[in-house]
Design an enzyme around this catalytic site. Sequence first.
Site, mmCIF file in Angstrom:
data_model
loop_
_atom_site.group_PDB
_atom_site.id
_atom_site.type_symbol
_atom_site.label_atom_id
_atom_site.label_comp_id
_atom_site.label_asym_id
_atom_site.label_seq_id
_atom_site.Cartn_x
_atom_site.Cartn_y
_atom_site.Cartn_z
ATOM 1 N N CYS A 44 -8.020 41.514 0.752
ATOM 2 C CA CYS A 44 -6.787 40.594 0.415
ATOM 3 C C CYS A 44 -7.137 40.129 -1.171
ATOM 4 O O CYS A 44 -8.164 39.777 -1.684
ATOM 5 C CB CYS A 44 -7.029 39.351 1.356
ATOM 6 S SG CYS A 44 -5.738 38.157 0.709
ATOM 7 N N LYS A 88 -5.749 -3.654 -12.658
ATOM 8 C CA LYS A 88 -4.837 -4.077 -11.520
ATOM 9 C C LYS A 88 -5.158 -2.978 -10.259
ATOM 10 O O LYS A 88 -4.651 -2.092 -10.278
ATOM 11 C CB LYS A 88 -3.547 -4.162 -11.826
ATOM 12 C CG LYS A 88 -2.911 -4.894 -10.582
ATOM 13 C CD LYS A 88 -1.117 -5.298 -10.915
ATOM 14 C CE LYS A 88 -0.906 -6.182 -9.856
ATOM 15 N NZ LYS A 88 -0.793 -5.515 -8.399
HETATM 16 S S1 IVH Z 1 -5.481 -11.957 -10.198
HETATM 17 C C1 IVH Z 1 -3.614 -16.212 -10.013
HETATM 18 N N1 IVH Z 1 -6.492 -9.893 -11.044
HETATM 19 O O1 IVH Z 1 -2.736 -8.116 -7.385
HETATM 20 C C2 IVH Z 1 -3.893 -14.855 -9.895
HETATM 21 N N2 IVH Z 1 -5.243 -9.966 -9.145
HETATM 22 O O2 IVH Z 1 -0.017 -10.466 -7.481
HETATM 23 C C3 IVH Z 1 -4.282 -14.070 -8.755
HETATM 24 N N3 IVH Z 1 -4.669 -7.717 -8.270
HETATM 25 O O3 IVH Z 1 -2.548 -8.900 -4.429
HETATM 26 C C4 IVH Z 1 -4.549 -12.489 -9.036
HETATM 27 N N4 IVH Z 1 -6.152 -6.685 -9.581
HETATM 28 O O4 IVH Z 1 -5.018 -8.735 -5.178
HETATM 29 C C5 IVH Z 1 -5.718 -10.661 -10.303
HETATM 30 N N5 IVH Z 1 -7.597 -7.846 -11.817
HETATM 31 C C6 IVH Z 1 -6.532 -8.598 -10.807
HETATM 32 C C7 IVH Z 1 -6.118 -7.695 -9.823
HETATM 33 C C8 IVH Z 1 -5.350 -8.653 -8.692
HETATM 34 C C9 IVH Z 1 -5.596 -6.544 -8.422
HETATM 35 C C10 IVH Z 1 -3.746 -7.936 -7.038
HETATM 36 C C11 IVH Z 1 -4.043 -8.996 -6.043
HETATM 37 C C12 IVH Z 1 -2.763 -9.705 -5.429
HETATM 38 C C13 IVH Z 1 -2.038 -9.073 -6.709
HETATM 39 C C14 IVH Z 1 -1.497 -10.314 -7.509
#
Ligand code: IVH
Length: 695
Positions: A455, A129
């Site tokens: 120092c 993430k």
């Molecule tokens: S999937 C329907 N995969 O997390 C699913 N999101 O609330 C759509 N994010 O701001 C998102 N890493 O930008 C997905 N591997 C990942 C992600 C990811 C970061 C962020 C995304 C969004 C939030 C999702």
Amino acid sequence: MTHPDLFAPPPSPAKRIAALRAELDLHDHRYYVLDAPSIPDSEYDKLFRELQALEAAHPEFLSPDSPTQRVGGKPLEQFVSVRHKVPMLSIRTETDTEPTGAQNFDARVRKELGLADSDPPVEYVCELKFDGLAMSLRYEHGVLMQAATRGDGEMGEDVTQNIRTIRQIPLRLPATAPAVIEVRGEVYLSRADFEALNERQREKIAQGAKGEKTFVNPRNAAAGGVRQLDPAIAAERRLSFFAYGVGDITLPEQGGPVFDTHFELLQTLEKWGFPVAAQTRTAQGASELIAFHQAIGRQRDSLPYDIDGVVYKVNSLALQQKLGFVSREPRWAVAHKYPAQEQLTTVLGIEVQVGRTGKLTPVAKLAPVFVGGVTVTNATLHNEDEARRKDVRVGDTVIVRRAGDVIPEVVSVLPDKRVPGAPLFTMPRTCPVCGSAAVREEGEADYRCTGGLFCAAQRKEAILHFAHRRAVEVEGLGDKLVEQLVDAHVIRTLPDLYKLGFTALASLDRMADKSANKLLEALEKSKKTTLPRFVFGLGIRHVGEATAKALARHFGQLDAIMDATEAQLLEVDDVGPIVAKSIRTFFDQPHNREVVEQLRACGLTWEEGEPAARAPQPLSGKTFVITGTLPTLGRDEAKDLIEAAGGKVAGSVSKKTDYVVAGTEAGSKLAKAEALGVAVIDQAALLALLEPSEN
Ligand code: IVH
């Protein structure tokens, strides 16, 4: 030997342009996505320039998907709103950072799918993430047409110009791609690019730039970069991208690949040139989700970018469809978090630490706080300007950030929680380790200790530099040995090196008799050196080899260098005001002079010469004191004139004073001069003294 292409007709410009574009795209992909460049930068630049020249000569072939067109747009007045064809949803966050978080998700999925305990495990895709901002990239007939932010999920902003500057993002896709596809992913800033950006910002601030600030974390800096109206500024941020899904896509019957699983989709995106995190993998059931969460948790600090968790997605697209959505969140995905990288705590004190090179860094001492997976008790405030700008004071409640192996830092203060009467932080004007003067040069952000030779904080660095091959050269005295000698308290200062005996040396760990003897020999040999090597070896800030040579040539003798005024130093080729001041400050530190004397007493010698011929100095050897207001000359002007003529200016009158230059409203200094019988002159008489004598 004949070149095979020698007799072939040159390719048409259109063909050559296409070939160059394809080749540059390939190198961009190798460099920015695979991190495995196959040609040197200079070769890339050559190809790039050739393409630029051809496009300039044949504007009819210019195309927005050319690698030359990544930064080119004019600054916008404002961003245009975009309605997403397929809404950009968010994912449910499992706040439970324990393994149970993964179990809860798997249990929900199984229940929704009506699976019994005896049914096989569900297959998932595990992703990182990323902590950046979501982006939707719309390709039509293989060409990047639009990049849009998430906004409220329904309406975003068109930031195409800025996103085109991200060289990890392909400007066009292979012919096998669907007629329309929206690639969804995360725009982020790597930790290294974030640190570099903030370092540049701090420099700008130190140089007095107005309206500049440092960024709180990579996500904010990335978001700011994406929302720049001027694409040239966005390009400077060096944003990056990871793909993790798709939005709008042409149905398979209209041509294009058919995907059964999310993992196949990611593999295809990767094949088309998009960065997909290498850690991405499939997992069977809850136990493998847990293993992934734990494995990535261990890697988190060493990743080159911030993540705030991992994401689990049901792999089968058919099952995803079956699971559907609840209140705009898919039932088939979840974000499983890690402990936060930012936390609140209080400042117990502010200490100033001295680095190996003499740099003074203010450090906030914190009430222990668990952040980014470890307990933090110190956070850097970087420098005086940063500490002032954030206005961190003892007793304050602050946000600390710790991400990766980067030193924790204070991000900001909660002003409402300030204890009344907490005093402003000021940088000390002396080194907290050795008491030498601490100075901050114009245009620089840092204070530095000027007691380099003395120092304790700079001891190792000073000894290493002194022993360097191009300085006094003590063969075999490298960083490991210096570290060992200093840590074992065998030597404290440079002169101690020359007092080393065989017994002390041979008693060190891993030191054989033979090596001890060798070092003693090298030390003996180093005693006979040259003036430029010795001066360079002192490690005076801004005095490199060339300057050391120029000083030696000009003054001939060490004492002359040590006693030279700034004005006299300025006469040396190669020496400007900053260097002159640095040399003067260095030799004004009694500790540094003492070390020099001790080194001479230890037997270090070099040939001294006559100073290079220069114009006669009418005031050389004379000491002046200036008091009161002079008719036309300012204090500093008068001082500069006297020093340029070889004289010295002192702050108080003594028997050693040769002249007191008195203006109107001269007070006690004039009285003292009269009492001691020192000559008192006015401005006119001073100017007369400055004229070179007739003979
Ligand atoms: S999937 C329907 N995969 O997390 C699913 N999101 O609330 C759509 N994010 O701001 C998102 N890493 O930008 C997905 N591997 C990942 C992600 C990811 C970061 C962020 C995304 C969004 C939030 C999702």
